[in-house]
Design an enzyme around this catalytic site. Structure first.
Site, short mmCIF file in Angstrom:
data_model
loop_
_atom_site.label_atom_id
_atom_site.label_comp_id
_atom_site.label_asym_id
_atom_site.label_seq_id
_atom_site.Cartn_x
_atom_site.Cartn_y
_atom_site.Cartn_z
N ALA A 79 0.84 -1.20 0.00
CA ALA A 79 0.00 0.00 0.00
C ALA A 79 0.88 1.25 0.00
O ALA A 79 2.06 1.19 0.36
CB ALA A 79 -0.88 -0.01 1.23
N GLU A 138 3.26 -5.91 6.98
CA GLU A 138 2.40 -4.95 7.70
C GLU A 138 2.68 -4.89 9.20
O GLU A 138 2.56 -3.84 9.82
CB GLU A 138 0.92 -5.31 7.50
CG GLU A 138 0.37 -5.00 6.14
CD GLU A 138 0.56 -6.13 5.13
OE1 GLU A 138 -0.07 -6.07 4.08
OE2 GLU A 138 1.36 -7.06 5.39
N GLY A 173 -0.08 -5.42 0.30
CA GLY A 173 -1.22 -5.26 -0.61
C GLY A 173 -0.97 -5.87 -1.98
O GLY A 173 -1.92 -6.33 -2.65
N GLU A 204 -1.79 -9.37 -1.76
CA GLU A 204 -3.24 -9.52 -1.63
C GLU A 204 -3.93 -9.41 -2.99
O GLU A 204 -4.94 -10.08 -3.23
CB GLU A 204 -3.78 -8.48 -0.64
CG GLU A 204 -3.29 -8.81 0.79
CD GLU A 204 -3.64 -7.78 1.82
OE1 GLU A 204 -4.51 -8.05 2.66
OE2 GLU A 204 -3.06 -6.69 1.81
#
Length: 697
Positions: free
Chosen positions: A89, A158, A135, A138
């Site tokens: 992210a 994270e 991310g 993901e």
């Protein structure tokens, strides 16, 4: 052309499907090949790496909507950046979040995009090279198949930011691979390579760049054998088993990251224990859990630290001109600095008066390379770059000479007298001194302007900070080159003006000496260490003193007391006796603790160890903030943010507190100054608040 050269070149060029025309998107290019397969190339505008920001996700959503109506034969998602797939992210969007509801709304919108990708009615394939993190992983998990290019690396970092995965990763990852292994990766933030990802069932195939088109075709046509969740995964996601495994995970996590300081690992374990195996419920709960973590002081401080690292990297600048480093002194520090430089691709010659220390340093280097370098051939190359140099011939060709001989002024000056005539024009002379001011070292030099301090921290391979020390006669160009060199060896520079103890040792010494005074007051050593650990230090001051070496602590303490007098705690007489007896800590096997296999034996502590009090914690940690404020006021360092970065990356100061100045800011500077005044009234003038507190914001 030789086929092997073709292979090498072929692997460097990314297979990106048909040549894209400029389309309607800023961050993506969408094309279709002759088999009717769509290629969606992710190429974030104006960035060297792909990250997921809200505008990127919005555009991703538009692209997916158009694919739903076009119904291609298949879809390939790929990064057009050579650096890798998606680095996660865009952390900028996390800064300063205070309202969990707003975070949950934003993350909900991003979830909808990932769900849309997963729901496409065509075969979807992620082709992954380089880094695929957070991310990014993901996004890949929402595709039906994943093809990794050899050398790709996967992970969920994270937890390093005080968070857990937030784009559906907690549910999709524990559903796809063995949840024990999935949870371990998410709880540690470690990365794994393509082969390991294949063995876990995270990717379906590992291939070379030149075979990508065929692999994609196989995946779309259903010829690629896909990794399927095995029965064991289902069993491990069942209630009774989960309860047992979750309690084991909590016990493991508590060792590495105490619950009260680091909520993220426990939130992740709770999430899996409650909802693992129920994808819909887990996806919903993940959003709330992620949003609640985002607004915690821990996450916001760790996000701040993430940006501090970036700021310090920028200080290094680019344009490193140093390719050959000559290190003098193959002791613990010199040998490890030499090994680290060789690991980072530089040519290194390592000199010492005797052959034994050089041999010891070479052995330690081989051990280090074996641990941190993945390929055997790369280990060999690194060892080839590290040259034992008993005669000190390397001086003549070196761009940078690092002196790491014992902390004795006369010895260092004698070394410089022999070096200086042999150094080439433009070469930099650096000292790794931790205590001797450069003003004293430069007095005998013919060209004092080429002397800089490069103060590394122990262990060199783990602590990222290097203090780059200037004196009033330093050549600004050489300082600039020294900063660029620190950046080039993947370290973080802190520019400091020469003054006793620079920043880090000056701030750390009162912490360690105060612990000795507390021992004098008959407070148990395990209680003292527990006080610091309760605050969030990686280890207590007594254990740290043993690690550093009691002889070094004593020398630095004496030197700083000679300059700062009663601003520092007194050095107890028994500490001198300990050093005289050769009880130096870890390196001699005995200091305050007994050391076995490099670990302190704490089992012998008295059973009735008292709980540490808040006053004990303040006595240890507030003087660090006090010294940092003093160094700012004196102009030894000029940026409060990098002071915090330096203490975190050079000493391991509790990262979730954001550094000693950030801690003072969050506690309130007036509160800290008055706490220091109370301690001064009770324990003596060493706690007097620095004048800098009046203007500290």
């Amino acid at each position: 052309m030789d086929s092997r050269i073709m292979d090498v070149l072929g692997d460097r060029v990314l297979e990106l499907g048909p040549k894209p025309e400029s389309g309607p998107y800023r961050h993506f290019k969408l094309t279709r090949d002759s088999d009717g397969i769509a290629w969606l190339l992710f190429d974030r505008e104006g960035a060297s790496a792909n990250t997921l920001s809200s505008d990127v996700m919005a555009e991703f959503n538009t692209a997916l909507a158009s694919l739903e109506s076009q119904r291609p034969a298949g879809l390939v998602i790929r990064s057009a950046k050579t650096s890798g797939f998606i680095a996660g992210a865009d952390v900028n969007e996390f800064r300063g979040a205070t309202d969990p509801k707003a975070v949950e709304t934003a993350i909900g919108q991003a979830h909808a995009v990932i769900d849309r990708l997963e729901g496409l009615k065509v075969p979807t394939v992620a082709v992954i090279h380089g880094f695929c993190l957070g991310g990014g992983l993901e996004v890949a998990l929402a595709c039906q198949s994943r093809i990794a290019i050899d050398g790709a690396r996967f992970g969920f970092p994270e937890v390093m930011l005080g968070l857990h995965p937030g784009l559906g990763g907690t549910a999709r990852f524990t559903g796809l691979v063995n949840p024990m292994q999935a949870m371990t990766l998410m709880l540690t933030g470690k990365t794994i390579d393509a082969r390991k990802a294949k063995s876990l069932g995270l990717v379906d195939a590992v291939t070379q760049e030149r075979h990508v088109r065929n692999a994609v075709k196989d995946a779309v046509l259903g010829r690629l054998k896909r990794a399927r969740p095995v029965l064991l995964n289902t069993v491990l996601n069942l209630g009774p088993v989960k309860g047992f495994l979750a309690s084991r995970m909590r016990a493991e996590a508590e060792k590495a990251a105490p619950h009260e300081h680091y909520p993220a690992p426990y939130a992740l374990i709770d999430l899996w224990e409650k909802h693992g195996g129920d994808k819909v419920a887990m996806l919903a709960a993940e959003k709330t859990s992620f949003a609640n973590l985002m607004v915690t002081p821990t996450a916001q401080n760790l996000i701040r630290v993430f940006f501090l690292r970036d700021e310090m990297k920028k200080t290094a600048g680019s344009g490193n001109k140093i390719s050959h480093v000559h290190v003098i002194g193959a002791g613990a520090m010199g040998g490890d600095i030499a090994a680290w430089c060789a690991n980072q691709g530089l040519r290194v010659s390592l000199a010492d008066m005797k052959p034994e220390p050089i041999a010891g340093a070479m052995k330690r280097a081989a051990d280090l390379f074996g641990k941190i370098i993945h390929k055997r051939t790369d280990v060999r190359d690194a060892l080839d770059r590290l040259v034992p140099d008993l005669d000190g011939e390397g001086v003549r060709n070196a761009d940078l000479i690092i002196e790491a001989v014992p902390e004795k002024l006369e010895l260092k000056q004698k070394v410089y007298a022999g070096l200086e005539p042999k150094m080439k024009a433009g070469a930099i002379l650096a000292t790794n001194t931790s205590s001797i001011p450069l003003q004293d070292l430069r007095t005998t030099l013919k060209s004092p302007e080429r002397l800089v301090g490069l103060h590394f921290f122990n262990p060199v391979s783990r602590l990222q900070l290097v203090e780059v020390v200037s004196h009033d006669g330093s050549d600004p160009q050489m300082l600039k080159q020294a900063l660029a060199f620190v950046g080039a060896i993947d370290r973080l520079p802190l520019p400091v003006k020469s003054s006793p103890g620079f920043l880090v040792n000056r701030a750390l010494t009162p912490y360690m000496l105060e612990a000795m005074v507390m021992l004098d007051e008959k407070i148990d050593k395990t209680t003292i260490d527990a006080a610091a650990e309760k605050f969030g230090m990686p280890m207590g001051p007594i254990e740290l003193a043993d690690q550093v070496g009691l002889d070094i602590c004593l020398a630095v303490g004496d030197m700083l007391r000679s300059k700062f007098g009663d601003l520092l705690p007194p050095t107890p007489a028994w500490l001198r006796e300990k050093v005289a007896k050769g009880e130096l800590g870890r390196k001699s096997g005995k200091g305050f603790y007994l050391w076995k296999d490099g670990k302190a034996d704490k089992s012998s502590g008295s059973a009735s160890t008292a709980e540490p009090t808040p006053e004990m914690i303040d006595r240890l940690v507030l003087p660090m903030s006090n010294v940092c404020v003093a160094c700012l006021r004196e102009g030894i360092v000029d940026n409060p943010d990098t002071v915090d970065g330096a203490m975190i990356f050079g000493t391991g100061y509790a990262p979730f507190r954001g550094g000693p100045l950030n801690y003072a800011r969050s506690r309130g500077p007036e509160n800290v100054a008055s706490a220091l005044r109370e301690l001064a009234a009770k324990f003596g003038g060493r706690f007097t608040p620095d004048a800098g507190w009046d203007s500290f914001k």
